[in-house]
Design an enzyme around this catalytic site. Structure first.
Site, PDB file in Angstrom:
ATOM      1  N   ILE A  85       0.842  -1.200   0.000  1.00 15.91           N
ATOM      2  CA  ILE A  85       0.000   0.000   0.000  1.00 15.91           C
ATOM      3  C   ILE A  85       0.874   1.246   0.000  1.00 15.91           C
ATOM      4  O   ILE A  85       0.598   2.223  -0.706  1.00 15.91           O
ATOM      5  CB  ILE A  85      -0.956  -0.026   1.219  1.00 15.91           C
ATOM      6  CG1 ILE A  85      -1.944  -1.189   1.067  1.00 15.91           C
ATOM      7  CG2 ILE A  85      -1.688   1.310   1.374  1.00 15.91           C
ATOM      8  CD1 ILE A  85      -2.766  -1.511   2.310  1.00 15.91           C
ATOM      9  N   ASN A  91      11.829  -0.437   7.149  1.00 21.28           N
ATOM     10  CA  ASN A  91      13.012  -1.262   7.485  1.00 21.28           C
ATOM     11  C   ASN A  91      13.236  -2.362   6.450  1.00 21.28           C
ATOM     12  O   ASN A  91      14.117  -3.200   6.623  1.00 21.28           O
ATOM     13  CB  ASN A  91      12.889  -1.855   8.891  1.00 21.28           C
ATOM     14  CG  ASN A  91      11.770  -2.880   9.011  1.00 21.28           C
ATOM     15  OD1 ASN A  91      11.059  -3.158   8.039  1.00 21.28           O
ATOM     16  ND2 ASN A  91      11.605  -3.452  10.195  1.00 21.28           N
ATOM     17  N   LEU A  92      12.422  -2.373   5.400  1.00 22.16           N
ATOM     18  CA  LEU A  92      12.555  -3.321   4.280  1.00 22.16           C
ATOM     19  C   LEU A  92      12.488  -4.782   4.731  1.00 22.16           C
ATOM     20  O   LEU A  92      13.083  -5.654   4.112  1.00 22.16           O
ATOM     21  CB  LEU A  92      13.855  -3.049   3.488  1.00 22.16           C
ATOM     22  CG  LEU A  92      14.006  -1.638   2.926  1.00 22.16           C
ATOM     23  CD1 LEU A  92      15.298  -1.515   2.116  1.00 22.16           C
ATOM     24  CD2 LEU A  92      12.817  -1.257   2.045  1.00 22.16           C
ATOM     25  N   THR A 112      10.071  -6.815   4.505  1.00 20.00           N
ATOM     26  CA  THR A 112       9.346  -7.722   3.613  1.00 20.00           C
ATOM     27  C   THR A 112       9.894  -7.665   2.180  1.00 20.00           C
ATOM     28  O   THR A 112       9.266  -8.164   1.254  1.00 20.00           O
ATOM     29  CB  THR A 112       7.838  -7.382   3.571  1.00 20.00           C
ATOM     30  OG1 THR A 112       7.697  -6.030   3.156  1.00 20.00           O
ATOM     31  CG2 THR A 112       7.185  -7.586   4.917  1.00 20.00           C
ATOM     32  N   TYR A 151      -3.707 -10.693  15.476  1.00 23.17           N
ATOM     33  CA  TYR A 151      -3.490  -9.544  14.579  1.00 23.17           C
ATOM     34  C   TYR A 151      -4.637  -8.549  14.716  1.00 23.17           C
ATOM     35  O   TYR A 151      -4.435  -7.346  14.898  1.00 23.17           O
ATOM     36  CB  TYR A 151      -3.355 -10.033  13.132  1.00 23.17           C
ATOM     37  CG  TYR A 151      -3.531  -8.935  12.101  1.00 23.17           C
ATOM     38  CD1 TYR A 151      -2.563  -7.945  11.929  1.00 23.17           C
ATOM     39  CD2 TYR A 151      -4.683  -8.882  11.297  1.00 23.17           C
ATOM     40  CE1 TYR A 151      -2.741  -6.928  10.992  1.00 23.17           C
ATOM     41  CE2 TYR A 151      -4.863  -7.878  10.364  1.00 23.17           C
ATOM     42  CZ  TYR A 151      -3.886  -6.901  10.220  1.00 23.17           C
ATOM     43  OH  TYR A 151      -4.080  -5.895   9.294  1.00 23.17           O
ATOM     44  N   LYS A 156      -4.653  -4.571  16.245  1.00 23.90           N
ATOM     45  CA  LYS A 156      -5.165  -3.381  15.536  1.00 23.90           C
ATOM     46  C   LYS A 156      -6.235  -2.688  16.379  1.00 23.90           C
ATOM     47  O   LYS A 156      -6.327  -1.461  16.389  1.00 23.90           O
ATOM     48  CB  LYS A 156      -5.720  -3.787  14.168  1.00 23.90           C
ATOM     49  CG  LYS A 156      -4.647  -4.220  13.172  1.00 23.90           C
ATOM     50  CD  LYS A 156      -3.802  -3.033  12.741  1.00 23.90           C
ATOM     51  CE  LYS A 156      -2.822  -3.371  11.640  1.00 23.90           C
ATOM     52  NZ  LYS A 156      -2.003  -2.230  11.209  1.00 23.90           N
ATOM     53  N   ASN A 216     -10.085  -5.757   1.981  1.00 27.27           N
ATOM     54  CA  ASN A 216      -9.071  -6.623   1.352  1.00 27.27           C
ATOM     55  C   ASN A 216      -8.523  -5.913   0.132  1.00 27.27           C
ATOM     56  O   ASN A 216      -9.218  -5.790  -0.886  1.00 27.27           O
ATOM     57  CB  ASN A 216      -9.683  -7.970   0.978  1.00 27.27           C
ATOM     58  CG  ASN A 216     -10.084  -8.724   2.222  1.00 27.27           C
ATOM     59  OD1 ASN A 216     -11.147  -8.477   2.788  1.00 27.27           O
ATOM     60  ND2 ASN A 216      -9.221  -9.595   2.692  1.00 27.27           N
ATOM     61  N   GLY A 259      -8.962 -18.354  12.925  1.00 30.35           N
ATOM     62  CA  GLY A 259      -8.464 -16.976  12.878  1.00 30.35           C
ATOM     63  C   GLY A 259      -9.025 -16.209  11.697  1.00 30.35           C
ATOM     64  O   GLY A 259      -9.042 -14.984  11.694  1.00 30.35           O
TER      65      GLY A 259
HETATM   66  N1  LIG Z   1      -3.125  -5.230   2.348  1.00 26.83           N
HETATM   67  C1  LIG Z   1      -4.334  -5.328   2.909  1.00 26.83           C
HETATM   68  O1  LIG Z   1      -5.260  -5.942   2.338  1.00 26.83           O
HETATM   69  C2  LIG Z   1      -4.599  -4.704   4.253  1.00 26.83           C
HETATM   70  C3  LIG Z   1      -5.882  -4.851   4.819  1.00 26.83           C
HETATM   71  C4  LIG Z   1      -6.138  -4.278   6.068  1.00 26.83           C
HETATM   72  C5  LIG Z   1      -5.145  -3.578   6.727  1.00 26.83           C
HETATM   73  N2  LIG Z   1      -3.897  -3.460   6.160  1.00 26.83           N
HETATM   74  C6  LIG Z   1      -2.881  -2.715   6.902  1.00 26.83           C
HETATM   75  O2  LIG Z   1      -2.281  -1.781   6.021  1.00 26.83           O
HETATM   76  C7  LIG Z   1      -0.897  -1.601   6.372  1.00 26.83           C
HETATM   77  C8  LIG Z   1      -0.021  -1.787   5.145  1.00 26.83           C
HETATM   78  O3  LIG Z   1      -0.263  -3.085   4.622  1.00 26.83           O
HETATM   79  P1  LIG Z   1       0.510  -3.626   3.329  1.00 26.83           P
HETATM   80  O4  LIG Z   1      -0.401  -4.612   2.702  1.00 26.83           O
HETATM   81  O5  LIG Z   1       1.063  -2.518   2.527  1.00 26.83           O
HETATM   82  O6  LIG Z   1       1.678  -4.435   4.041  1.00 26.83           O
HETATM   83  P2  LIG Z   1       3.202  -4.643   3.588  1.00 26.83           P
HETATM   84  O7  LIG Z   1       3.727  -5.768   4.400  1.00 26.83           O
HETATM   85  O8  LIG Z   1       3.302  -4.719   2.118  1.00 26.83           O
HETATM   86  O9  LIG Z   1       3.884  -3.291   4.058  1.00 26.83           O
HETATM   87  C9  LIG Z   1       4.303  -3.056   5.366  1.00 26.83           C
HETATM   88  C10 LIG Z   1       5.656  -2.393   5.283  1.00 26.83           C
HETATM   89  O10 LIG Z   1       6.072  -2.089   6.612  1.00 26.83           O
HETATM   90  C11 LIG Z   1       7.446  -2.353   6.710  1.00 26.83           C
HETATM   91  N3  LIG Z   1       7.744  -2.604   8.118  1.00 26.83           N
HETATM   92  C12 LIG Z   1       7.378  -3.685   8.857  1.00 26.83           C
HETATM   93  N4  LIG Z   1       7.850  -3.544  10.095  1.00 26.83           N
HETATM   94  C13 LIG Z   1       8.507  -2.345  10.142  1.00 26.83           C
HETATM   95  C14 LIG Z   1       9.210  -1.673  11.151  1.00 26.83           C
HETATM   96  N5  LIG Z   1       9.334  -2.194  12.390  1.00 26.83           N
HETATM   97  N6  LIG Z   1       9.768  -0.465  10.864  1.00 26.83           N
HETATM   98  C15 LIG Z   1       9.660   0.059   9.610  1.00 26.83           C
HETATM   99  N7  LIG Z   1       9.018  -0.564   8.609  1.00 26.83           N
HETATM  100  C16 LIG Z   1       8.447  -1.762   8.878  1.00 26.83           C
HETATM  101  C17 LIG Z   1       7.680  -3.558   5.820  1.00 26.83           C
HETATM  102  O11 LIG Z   1       9.034  -3.629   5.399  1.00 26.83           O
HETATM  103  C18 LIG Z   1       6.732  -3.278   4.674  1.00 26.83           C
HETATM  104  O12 LIG Z   1       7.394  -2.579   3.629  1.00 26.83           O
HETATM  105  C19 LIG Z   1      -0.626  -2.576   7.511  1.00 26.83           C
HETATM  106  O13 LIG Z   1      -0.740  -1.876   8.723  1.00 26.83           O
HETATM  107  C20 LIG Z   1      -1.751  -3.605   7.394  1.00 26.83           C
HETATM  108  O14 LIG Z   1      -2.054  -4.192   8.640  1.00 26.83           O
HETATM  109  C21 LIG Z   1      -3.610  -4.006   4.946  1.00 26.83           C
END
Ligand SMILES: NC(=O)c1ccc[n+]([C@@H]2O[C@H](COP(=O)([O-])OP(=O)(O)OC[C@H]3O[C@@H](n4cnc5c(N)ncnc54)[C@H](O)[C@@H]3O)[C@@H](O)[C@H]2O)c1
Length: 319
Positions: free
Chosen positions: A12, A33-34, A36, A141, A145, A170, A265
């Site tokens: 996102i 922090n990269l 993932t 999880y 949140k 989603n 879950g």
């Molecule tokens: N993708 C979805 O469908 C969805 C749905 C509901 C909620 N969310 C929420 O949206 C947010 C973003 O989701 P996403 O799908 O882009 O996830 P993602 O895993 O692609 O992105 C998360 C990013 O955070 C970084 N990160 C993780 N821990 C870190 C830390 N300690 N310090 C700095 N960076 C850190 C990771 O490297 C990653 O680039 C999250 O909070 C997730 O819970 C996502």
């Protein structure tokens, strides 16, 4: 407006950074922090990238200097991972985010946008779910949140930090190659000529939202910072069986589906009522599922080398 995006190199985040930079009116700082990613991300020129952890106070104090708004996306978002071990999501999503709220307050940030979730937080509720319903998370999880949503509400009321919690449904779209959500996993399986795995009978529904619509919704929250909780979804339920049919049409490929036992879950059905976000933020998603899947499919075909380098992951429910 000067915006700090934590987790800005994620799925996102990447889409949000590109969107805000293209708008031309935002100065964007990306903190990630990269964890993932295997590769250093490439961002458009004006965005400043800081490689670091949002739990590191010194790095965050520096990143927060002169920032107007924080969009806090960084999190551990694996539902099944959190069921296997509940502590990491508590430590990062609750304790880490609580510390960040305090640092944002100290830095006199005006607006704090907290990325949250709909289905994982509400649990098995009558659909469509709304912000007014009592949460009942089914996974650690979802509980993590919910906890930080409480602190966002308290920081708004007690300290005047304008906190908006956005409960995403989603999300699917380009730059999701590392994700293990249904759409990302199914598309990778189709391209790799592997069977699709559905946990349950396929009747479970999700409210799939194209990431381009989501980032416009996040921007709407930035420009109208009205504290509170808002659901950002497409506002329509789609059964996983229907999703696979649309993927067949979009990809033009045949594939097989394997059905396995439902996993604990995971909620059976989610579908978001988005009328509050429409009314109060001017949020207006427009990309229907077939259109969004076409754009997503095209991205996966064009970027196969990049996402295929990441090892094949077992399908799991993200966020
Ligand atoms: N993708 C979805 O469908 C969805 C749905 C509901 C909620 N969310 C929420 O949206 C947010 C973003 O989701 P996403 O799908 O882009 O996830 P993602 O895993 O692609 O992105 C998360 C990013 O955070 C970084 N990160 C993780 N821990 C870190 C830390 N300690 N310090 C700095 N960076 C850190 C990771 O490297 C990653 O680039 C999250 O909070 C997730 O819970 C996502």
């Amino acid at each position: 407006m000067r915006v700090l995006i934590t987790g800005g190199a994620g799925f996102i985040g990447t889409n949000l950074v590109n969107h805000l930079v293209q708008r031309g009116t935002y100065q964007v700082v990306v903190l990630d922090n990269l964890s993932t990613h295997q590769q250093h991300p490439r961002f458009p020129g004006p965005a400043r990238f800081v490689h670091g952890d949002f739990t590191n106070k010194a790095i965050m104090a520096e990143c927060l200097e002169n920032i107007d708004a924080v969009v806090h996306l960084a999190a551990l978002s694996g539902v099944i991972d959190s069921v296997e071990d509940p502590r990491p999501s508590f430590e990062l999503n609750v304790v880490g985010s609580f510390q960040l709220l305090g640092l944002a307050r100290a830095a006199r940030v005006t607006c704090f946008i907290n990325a949250s979730t709909g289905g994982a937080l509400l649990g098995e509720s009558a659909v469509p779910i709304s912000e007014a319903m009592a949460p009942n998370p089914l996974s650690p999880y979802g509980a993590s949140k919910l906890a930080i949503e409480g602190y966002c509400s308290a920081f708004s009321a007690a300290y005047g930090l304008q906190c908006l919690t956005l409960r995403f449904s989603n999300i699917y779209g380009p730059s999701s190659g590392h994700k293990r959500s249904a759409v990302a996993t199914f598309i990778k399986n189709i391209i790799r000529k592997e069977p699709l795995v559905i946990y349950g009978d396929g009747s479970q529904t999700r409210d799939f939202l194209y990431v381009g619509d989501l980032v416009r919704g996040i921007e709407a929250a930035l420009v109208r910072p009205s504290p509170g909780t808002y659901q950002l979804g497409f506002g329509q339920p789609t059964a996983l069986q229907t999703l696979t049919s649309i993927l067949q049409k979009v990809s033009g490929r045949n594939f097989s589906i394997r059905y396995e036992r439902h996993r604990s879950g995971e909620v059976h059905s989610t579908w978001c009522d988005i009328s509050k976000a429409r009314r109060e933020l001017g949020y207006a998603p427009t990309t229907d599922l077939e259109d969004g899947l076409r754009q997503t499919w095209a991205w996966y075909l064009e970027n196969q080398d990049a996402w295929d380098r990441q090892s094949a992951q077992p399908p799991a429910a993200d966020s």
